[in-house]
Design a protein around this motif. Structure first.
Motif, PDB file in Angstrom:
ATOM      1  N   GLU A 164       0.792  -1.239   0.000  1.00 10.53           N
ATOM      2  CA  GLU A 164       0.000   0.000   0.000  1.00 10.53           C
ATOM      3  C   GLU A 164       0.824   1.290   0.000  1.00 10.53           C
ATOM      4  OE1 GLU A 164       0.030  -2.189   2.617  1.00 10.53           O
ATOM      5  OE2 GLU A 164      -1.942  -3.130   2.775  1.00 10.53           O
ATOM      6  N   SER A 204       2.005  -0.010   4.168  1.00  8.03           N
ATOM      7  CA  SER A 204       1.337   0.059   5.464  1.00  8.03           C
ATOM      8  C   SER A 204       2.286  -0.389   6.556  1.00  8.03           C
ATOM      9  CB  SER A 204       0.100  -0.849   5.469  1.00  8.03           C
ATOM     10  OG  SER A 204       0.490  -2.203   5.282  1.00  8.03           O
ATOM     11  N   ARG A 229       1.479  -2.227  10.350  1.00  3.61           N
ATOM     12  CA  ARG A 229       0.470  -2.747  11.270  1.00  3.61           C
ATOM     13  C   ARG A 229       1.144  -3.345  12.492  1.00  3.61           C
ATOM     14  NH1 ARG A 229      -1.126  -4.314   6.116  1.00  3.61           N
ATOM     15  NH2 ARG A 229      -3.241  -3.721   5.459  1.00  3.61           N
ATOM     16  N   ARG A 269      -3.267  -0.161  13.033  1.00  3.89           N
ATOM     17  CA  ARG A 269      -2.691   0.204  11.733  1.00  3.89           C
ATOM     18  C   ARG A 269      -2.266   1.658  11.803  1.00  3.89           C
ATOM     19  NH1 ARG A 269      -4.940  -1.124   5.655  1.00  3.89           N
ATOM     20  NH2 ARG A 269      -3.520   0.264   4.516  1.00  3.89           N
TER      21      ARG A 269
END
Length: 349
Positions: free
Chosen positions: A133, A135, A137, A148
């Motif tokens: 993306e 990302s 987490r 997140r």
């Protein structure tokens, strides 16, 4: 990187394409390093104790024990090893043999292109970056998603942002004290000069969550990207730079970087032609090609048969002389021409 390393052209034009200024000149090595070279020296600052191919092309409990993109020391002294195809292993720190494996997924149950790993010493949870993306987490030990983290829109993959797919968050590290988390982009985003990559940080709040904080710019050597960063005990960074040239092999260099005096680039849209921006200062520790091969063999052309697609790194401790014990691992991409290899280094910073 899930689909293999990006081909590096290694042309000088990439380095010349930017007018940004470093926060100080890069030197040949740490100012206080001893002149005498240690045994199995790669440079006056880095030596190679040994390497191990023990996990090459092996499986554990039905899961391929490879594709390693990150390493971390767990609170019980074992090693956590992250595979970029959504697998997280627990390895014996002495033998490197897997003891457990867990599958990771996003909020919809889809696999991650998992690249960076931090074990939070406060509670043993895992912070994991994915370059899909991209990302970051937080996971419980059983794989449950707990949090997140926010990501600046400019660092998202196009069309949501300005990053290129498969060239985003690769490195992840928690700075000493546990208050700041840092993720490194692998390559430049659109609008920035080639070779200028962004390091994004988050600050831990009183409630234990992370909020967006300062961002910094780091210049790689021509044609190379950043697959991993690791904090040193004094708050500086070990930075891996890596590239691949077909028919020649891998280039892997280890740098010491210092965030102090670097400009916060979070509010700067384009890092091109900005002489007012001070980059993260970096100092070359070694080019891994200069390490002794120690009998290693390569399955494809390499400048040194020891080399492969090195992608993961963690600091496992220090010796009696103060040198850091640093463990590297290569990502074999589950490819017959590549090797899963661990490298045991000692680094004087």
């Amino acid at each position: 990187m899930r689909l293999g390393t990006v081909l590096a052209t290694l042309t000088a034009g990439l380095a010349a394409a930017t007018c940004l200024t470093a926060a100080g000149p890069a030197s040949a090595g740490p100012a206080h390093a001893k002149n005498s070279a240690p045994a199995h020296a790669c440079s006056p600052y880095v030596s190679l104790d040994r390497f191990s191919d023990v996990l090459d092309k092996t499986t554990y409990d039905g899961t391929f024990a490879g594709n390693f993109s990150a390493l971390a020391v767990d609170r019980d002294g074992s090693l956590a090893a992250l595979g970029d195809r959504s697998s997280l292993f627990r390895l014996d720190a002495r033998t490197l043999r897997p003891k457990a494996a867990a599958h990771l997924a996003d909020e919809k149950g889809a696999d991650l292109d998992s690249e960076g790993l931090v074990v939070d010493d406060r509670d043993g949870t895992r912070l994991i970056s994915s370059e899909t993306e991209p990302s970051v987490r937080r996971y419980a030990r059983d794989g449950e998603i707990l949090e997140r983290l926010p990501v600046p829109s400019s660092l998202l993959v196009t069309p949501a942002g300005r990053a290129t797919a498969n060239q985003t968050f690769e490195g992840l590290t928690l700075l000493p004290g546990g208050h700041r988390l840092l993720a490194s982009m692998e390559y430049a985003i659109s609008g920035d000069s080639p070779g200028i990559v962004r390091f994004q940080t988050w600050q831990r709040t009183r409630g234990g969550r992370f909020r967006l904080a300062a961002q910094y710019a780091y210049r790689t050597d021509a044609g190379l990207g950043v697959p991993e960063v690791q904090a040193t005990p004094d708050g500086r960074l070990l930075v891996l730079e890596r590239g691949f040239t077909s028919g020649v092999g891998n280039t892997v260099r280890l740098y010491l970087a210092d965030l102090r005096h670097a400009t916060d680039t979070g509010g700067i849209e384009n890092l091109t032609g900005r002489p007012d921006v001070h980059l993260v200062r970096k100092t070359l520790l070694t080019d891994i090609a200069t390490c002794p091969s120690l009998g290693a063999t390569a399955k494809q052309p390499q400048p040194n048969p020891l080399l492969d697609n090195i992608e993961g790194m963690t600091v496992t401790g220090h010796d009696r002389t103060g040198r850091l014990k640093v463990l590297l691992v290569s990502d074999d991409n589950q490819n017959a021409t590549q090797t899963t290899r661990f490298y045991f280094l000692r680094v004087r910073v």
